[in-house]
Design a protein around this motif. Structure first.
Motif, PDB file in Angstrom:
ATOM      1  N   HIS A 133       0.847  -1.189   0.000  1.00 32.34           N
ATOM      2  CA  HIS A 133       0.000   0.000   0.000  1.00 32.34           C
ATOM      3  C   HIS A 133       0.880   1.236   0.000  1.00 32.34           C
ATOM      4  CE1 HIS A 133      -3.461  -2.503   0.952  1.00 32.34           C
ATOM      5  NE2 HIS A 133      -2.686  -3.131   1.796  1.00 32.34           N
ATOM      6  N   ASN A 134       0.622   2.161  -0.928  1.00 29.50           N
ATOM      7  CA  ASN A 134       1.432   3.373  -0.897  1.00 29.50           C
ATOM      8  C   ASN A 134       0.721   4.472  -0.105  1.00 29.50           C
ATOM      9  OD1 ASN A 134      -0.156   5.047  -2.728  1.00 29.50           O
ATOM     10  ND2 ASN A 134       0.658   3.770  -4.383  1.00 29.50           N
ATOM     11  N   ALA A 156      -0.006   7.550  -0.867  1.00 35.13           N
ATOM     12  CA  ALA A 156      -1.022   8.320  -1.587  1.00 35.13           C
ATOM     13  C   ALA A 156      -2.381   7.619  -1.496  1.00 35.13           C
ATOM     14  CB  ALA A 156      -0.604   8.497  -3.056  1.00 35.13           C
ATOM     15  N   ALA A 157      -2.395   6.329  -1.800  1.00 31.98           N
ATOM     16  CA  ALA A 157      -3.645   5.568  -1.754  1.00 31.98           C
ATOM     17  C   ALA A 157      -4.182   5.489  -0.322  1.00 31.98           C
ATOM     18  CB  ALA A 157      -3.425   4.164  -2.312  1.00 31.98           C
ATOM     19  N   HIS A 158      -3.273   5.337   0.631  1.00 26.11           N
ATOM     20  CA  HIS A 158      -3.674   5.324   2.052  1.00 26.11           C
ATOM     21  C   HIS A 158      -4.398   6.622   2.414  1.00 26.11           C
ATOM     22  CE1 HIS A 158      -3.220   5.606   6.434  1.00 26.11           C
ATOM     23  NE2 HIS A 158      -2.458   6.662   6.258  1.00 26.11           N
ATOM     24  N   TRP A 190      -6.049   8.584   0.582  1.00 18.50           N
ATOM     25  CA  TRP A 190      -7.388   8.602  -0.015  1.00 18.50           C
ATOM     26  C   TRP A 190      -8.358   7.735   0.796  1.00 18.50           C
ATOM     27  CZ3 TRP A 190     -10.065   4.486  -2.517  1.00 18.50           C
ATOM     28  CH2 TRP A 190     -11.270   4.880  -3.114  1.00 18.50           C
ATOM     29  N   LYS A 191      -7.913   6.564   1.203  1.00 20.52           N
ATOM     30  CA  LYS A 191      -8.802   5.702   1.987  1.00 20.52           C
ATOM     31  C   LYS A 191      -9.157   6.346   3.333  1.00 20.52           C
ATOM     32  CE  LYS A 191      -6.186   2.089   1.425  1.00 20.52           C
ATOM     33  NZ  LYS A 191      -5.631   0.753   1.684  1.00 20.52           N
ATOM     34  N   LEU A 250     -12.837  -0.283  -1.124  1.00 24.57           N
ATOM     35  CA  LEU A 250     -11.885   0.804  -1.403  1.00 24.57           C
ATOM     36  C   LEU A 250     -10.538   0.227  -1.831  1.00 24.57           C
ATOM     37  CD1 LEU A 250     -12.621   3.136   1.663  1.00 24.57           C
ATOM     38  CD2 LEU A 250     -13.533   3.341  -0.656  1.00 24.57           C
ATOM     39  N   GLU A 253      -7.091   0.266  -5.419  1.00 25.45           N
ATOM     40  CA  GLU A 253      -5.617   0.257  -5.444  1.00 25.45           C
ATOM     41  C   GLU A 253      -5.104  -0.742  -6.491  1.00 25.45           C
ATOM     42  OE1 GLU A 253      -5.537  -0.306  -0.923  1.00 25.45           O
ATOM     43  OE2 GLU A 253      -3.645   0.761  -1.303  1.00 25.45           O
ATOM     44  N   ASN A 306      -2.400   3.871  -9.660  1.00 28.03           N
ATOM     45  CA  ASN A 306      -3.711   3.280  -9.387  1.00 28.03           C
ATOM     46  C   ASN A 306      -4.761   4.365  -9.147  1.00 28.03           C
ATOM     47  OD1 ASN A 306      -3.913   3.815  -6.502  1.00 28.03           O
ATOM     48  ND2 ASN A 306      -2.358   2.220  -6.233  1.00 28.03           N
ATOM     49  N   ALA A 340      -6.868   4.842  -6.709  1.00 25.85           N
ATOM     50  CA  ALA A 340      -6.922   5.399  -5.357  1.00 25.85           C
ATOM     51  C   ALA A 340      -5.927   6.558  -5.215  1.00 25.85           C
ATOM     52  CB  ALA A 340      -6.606   4.309  -4.331  1.00 25.85           C
ATOM     53  N   ALA A 341      -4.693   6.321  -5.652  1.00 22.19           N
ATOM     54  CA  ALA A 341      -3.666   7.361  -5.561  1.00 22.19           C
ATOM     55  C   ALA A 341      -4.017   8.547  -6.469  1.00 22.19           C
ATOM     56  CB  ALA A 341      -2.303   6.789  -5.949  1.00 22.19           C
ATOM     57  N   SER A 355      -6.991   9.604  -7.195  1.00 26.72           N
ATOM     58  CA  SER A 355      -8.059  10.380  -6.552  1.00 26.72           C
ATOM     59  C   SER A 355      -7.478  11.315  -5.498  1.00 26.72           C
ATOM     60  CB  SER A 355      -9.079   9.434  -5.903  1.00 26.72           C
ATOM     61  OG  SER A 355      -9.686   8.632  -6.880  1.00 26.72           O
ATOM     62  N   TRP A 356      -6.461  10.834  -4.820  1.00 26.96           N
ATOM     63  CA  TRP A 356      -5.815  11.677  -3.816  1.00 26.96           C
ATOM     64  C   TRP A 356      -5.101  12.865  -4.465  1.00 26.96           C
ATOM     65  CZ3 TRP A 356      -0.424  12.397  -2.912  1.00 26.96           C
ATOM     66  CH2 TRP A 356      -0.133  13.172  -1.770  1.00 26.96           C
ATOM     67  N   ILE A 363     -12.830  13.271  -4.079  1.00 32.48           N
ATOM     68  CA  ILE A 363     -12.566  12.004  -3.406  1.00 32.48           C
ATOM     69  C   ILE A 363     -13.389  10.871  -4.029  1.00 32.48           C
ATOM     70  CG2 ILE A 363     -12.808  10.779  -1.193  1.00 32.48           C
ATOM     71  CD1 ILE A 363     -12.192  13.513   0.181  1.00 32.48           C
TER      72      ILE A 363
END
Lengths: 212, 212, 212, 212, 212, 212
Positions: free
Chosen positions: C28-29, C31-33, C35-36, D10, D14, D29, D31-32, D34-35, D65
């Protein structure tokens, strides 16, 4: 070219992966493997020394650090191939040797050629250091397959690799190291929570060897 | 637990990657790095010995093999953090030391604790072996950044890392090794086909140092 | 340089991986974290509002979006290091702050510097939004470790991480959110088919907390 | 099931990668992404506000988001497909909507269904926030293709993506943001060292738009 | 452009991954999948021939080799989307067809256009070869999901995929192949050591079908 | 065991990577390679047929689909090893053959053994189909190295591989296919934007061959 070519070739061993073609949860490259083998050798060399052996440390470390360098030329050939026939094994060893000789002649500066030739020779001889190299090399196979079984890799190959490595370790002509491995390490291994029943696989081998 | 725990922790260093957070064409883990540093040290130790130095080979190899083991506890902290302040650097070194002490006390069998404590100490001291370790460690930084520049990595950090490593190598108090690096290795490096102009970056540093 | 430098630095957070050095089935990177964490905060902010709280939404979202940006400077330092001593924790926080200040002064256009300084401050304060950030951040730790256990990761660290996150979540000073997490989410979690017995690990913590 | 199902979904984002099937030096990805879009929106919302606009921050952040959550159902369909015909585009949008409705009805607890329905609607409307979302989404396309060109990706698709994103950004009905992008950001972009001539690609678009 | 463009586009299918967005222990690309489908078809075509059928081998192999080429245009759209409505399915098929037509007109040299049009048509028709293609394609879904279950993937989607593929295989209008699959292959599958209980999942489907 | 074992072994070829140990921007597995070779053969078979040749299509496709299956036993041995000596090459071919025989005897159901033996034989014979297989296999080497050079891979090996493949293709005893490759494909290749000067590397070979 000079030693620069040799130094850049070290990087190639970070791209040669062990046990090619098998499904694994984690890959291991030959460079990292060589380092782990050096660490194991450091420990068992110390243990042997504490028990009265005379260790040639320079030789031991050079053997472990260099023992798989030749894979730069031939890659990590699948184990069943290497053992397909004695002739093939000898011929592959011969080719490896020739490619190494050639590499040394072409890439290593003249004044270092002799020393490189000696260091890059097959290290698994009958000296204490040669046996410690073989023991440490097998131990990494043991730990690599253990880690796969622990995480639930159901591929038969890792069961075979684990039991084979275990059997070979227990038979090594290094009584002090073998005893330590058996009494200290194996008992910790067996206590671990694992997805595949490693304890049972271990006892199976121990029982077989005890019967003899 | 016994040495089994230490042996499995070696695997963790295959998952600690150098220069975290930077875009790279190729990743390098700390285990493989330690092996390459041992290889460089083997060469430069030999060179120094050929030129009359007395090398303690056991110490040299143990220094290179163990020099980054502590990253198992703290990871590869970004270089700018380490150098943010002398206080922080000292405190991080102190924490590292404490975590190592703790690990040795809890995980290493009693009879090996003293020997582990000595081996895991910071190795970059003023002895010949300490200087060869530092030289070899820098050389890997040199080669890692060189490989990125060669393939066209345009991120500034690798230009900085390349020039910094080069500058530090040339300043090391190891006249024989530095001369060899400068005369033999650098001249081969400069001749390579590279996407980023490595020759120019190299001459820039050489000229700066010559002026002083 | 202007805001362009800041925008390209966002990409760096896609290369900083959480829990470095641990074996994981899935990485998990940061950036994605982030967002979650924003998604969790959106849900629990809504829940709190439905139960009568007054949420400053602008602040809540900015806290979650920005809360790990500073890892661009220091990487994801291993948790045990951060908690090694209060002094070290404070010093690291201090260094992080200094590097952020410095970055803002050098890279952010003057007219935006003040607003950036405020947004990049440590967000886990005692306000409702600060607590929702902390709750959401812990929740992601909970879900990351849950996913590893579900797939059969036998490494102890994820059991510890799961139970630690669970314990911390249940103790947060956010009664409405904690109750919802306990009654609704945990009951669904416990029903899932998992390789490691997550239900048992969960009950162990619930029982411990109930006893007090 | 309750919100737990939504929270675990969610994680799926990723594993959805942007621009599938294209060669890239670096994957991104959803998710990243979107951030990063939320970060861009934070900046340009602030800029618009400083220039007198009234920003609904809650709406802006929720739009950014949530804007790609629906990819959980359909994946990242290749752009040429989406634009193959107006009918197909509408039908895909319709299917996406239906799948979202269905998901909300089945997985989201009743008391949150209405609020989820509103938040998960297509966000790119004519409000200031809708336009800022579109601008920020395009900006990430701009930066993703820029990074590939910078590192020497010779695939035509990234030249097209870069120029398309640039053209669309410059045409957005957000005069303050567009001016800032043009004057501040583009001038920094053009100054960067890049493997592909990004400056030329940029001027080509600027000249075309100026002629009209 | 000529056939060169078509040849380079083959490489794109090595980057389109099956079942996007799902957690998998192992990824499969569309190029490798097409090869495995050809292998299965080779076997079952031989089996049918041994049992008296007349196989058009040229057609069979061309169907299997080409059957997923169109994913180069649209990617691997998630299965639930494809089945969301008959209309959408038809429209997607229509778009795919149009994009293929277009590609052939623009990229394939005139003298080969007709032959390409015929080969790239949807191959799953009612001919023996069309049915063998469909059988082989399902068989790969069967094996892909089997491998995930074997290694302990707890995600529901793979249980569904496994049982769906199994059900569809058993219903195919290819009595000889179905009987062989049921009697020979399934009995070996059931005997394997697997982390998820594949034998139970298999019997559940067999029982359901037997009742009817 | 029956054919199930053979079918699961196909998956192993998705984990055998070509050109092991070399730095590449993109990896290629043997399964995907086999598919691409089948595609090239489909095209050049068609071309030959249009020019009056009689193609045995069943044989052609079976040759291309099966030609690298034996790598399941030996992996992708590095090319220089294979060519180290005629004896070694023969011995490796012999071992491969023996392992294949063994595999067929143990894993393939009796009634299919003969047909498997025939299909798994070395396919590069003097028939039209054998020559088309060799041509297509070389063409994939050509395209794999071309793609690396296009993206700026500076490693000498890919220059050598590109020029070697080109030379071999031009010398193949398949006048119609060679002419088409030279006139149509090479002229498109030369027009492409590439990081390494592929046009120059191509002309160098063309000039050498013209001189003779």
């Amino acid at each position: 070219m000079g030693i620069h070519k040799f130094f850049t070739s070290l990087n190639d061993l970070e791209r040669i992966f062990r046990a090619p073609g098998r499904f694994k949860f984690e890959e291991h490259n030959v460079a990292a493997h060589s380092w782990k083998v050096s660490q194991y050798a450091m420990f068992f060399g110390t243990l042997e020394e504490m028990n009265g052996a005379k260790v040639n440390w320079k030789s031991l470390y050079e053997k472990t650090i260099n023992h798989d360098f030749a894979e730069v030329f031939i890659g990590d050939i699948k184990t069943p191939v290497k053992h397909a026939s004695i002739e093939l094994k000898q011929m592959l060893a011969h080719v490896e040797e020739k490619m190494m000789e050639n590499f040394i002649k072409e890439e290593i500066p003249t004044e270092f050629q002799e020393i490189f030739s000696m260091r890059m020779k097959e290290g698994k001889d009958n000296t204490l250091e040669g046996r410690l190299l073989e023991f440490s090399d097998k131990l990494d196979q043991f730990y690599e397959s253990f880690a796969e079984l622990k995480r639930g890799n159901t591929d038969k190959e890792f069961v075979i690799m684990y039991q084979q490595a275990l059997k070979n370790l227990l038979k090594m002509p290094l009584p002090v190291s073998v005893r330590y491995f058996r009494n200290e390490i194996l008992s910790d291994v067996i206590k671990e929570d694992t997805q595949i029943n490693v304890a049972a696989l271990t006892h199976e081998i121990l029982n077989k060897l005890n019967k003899k």
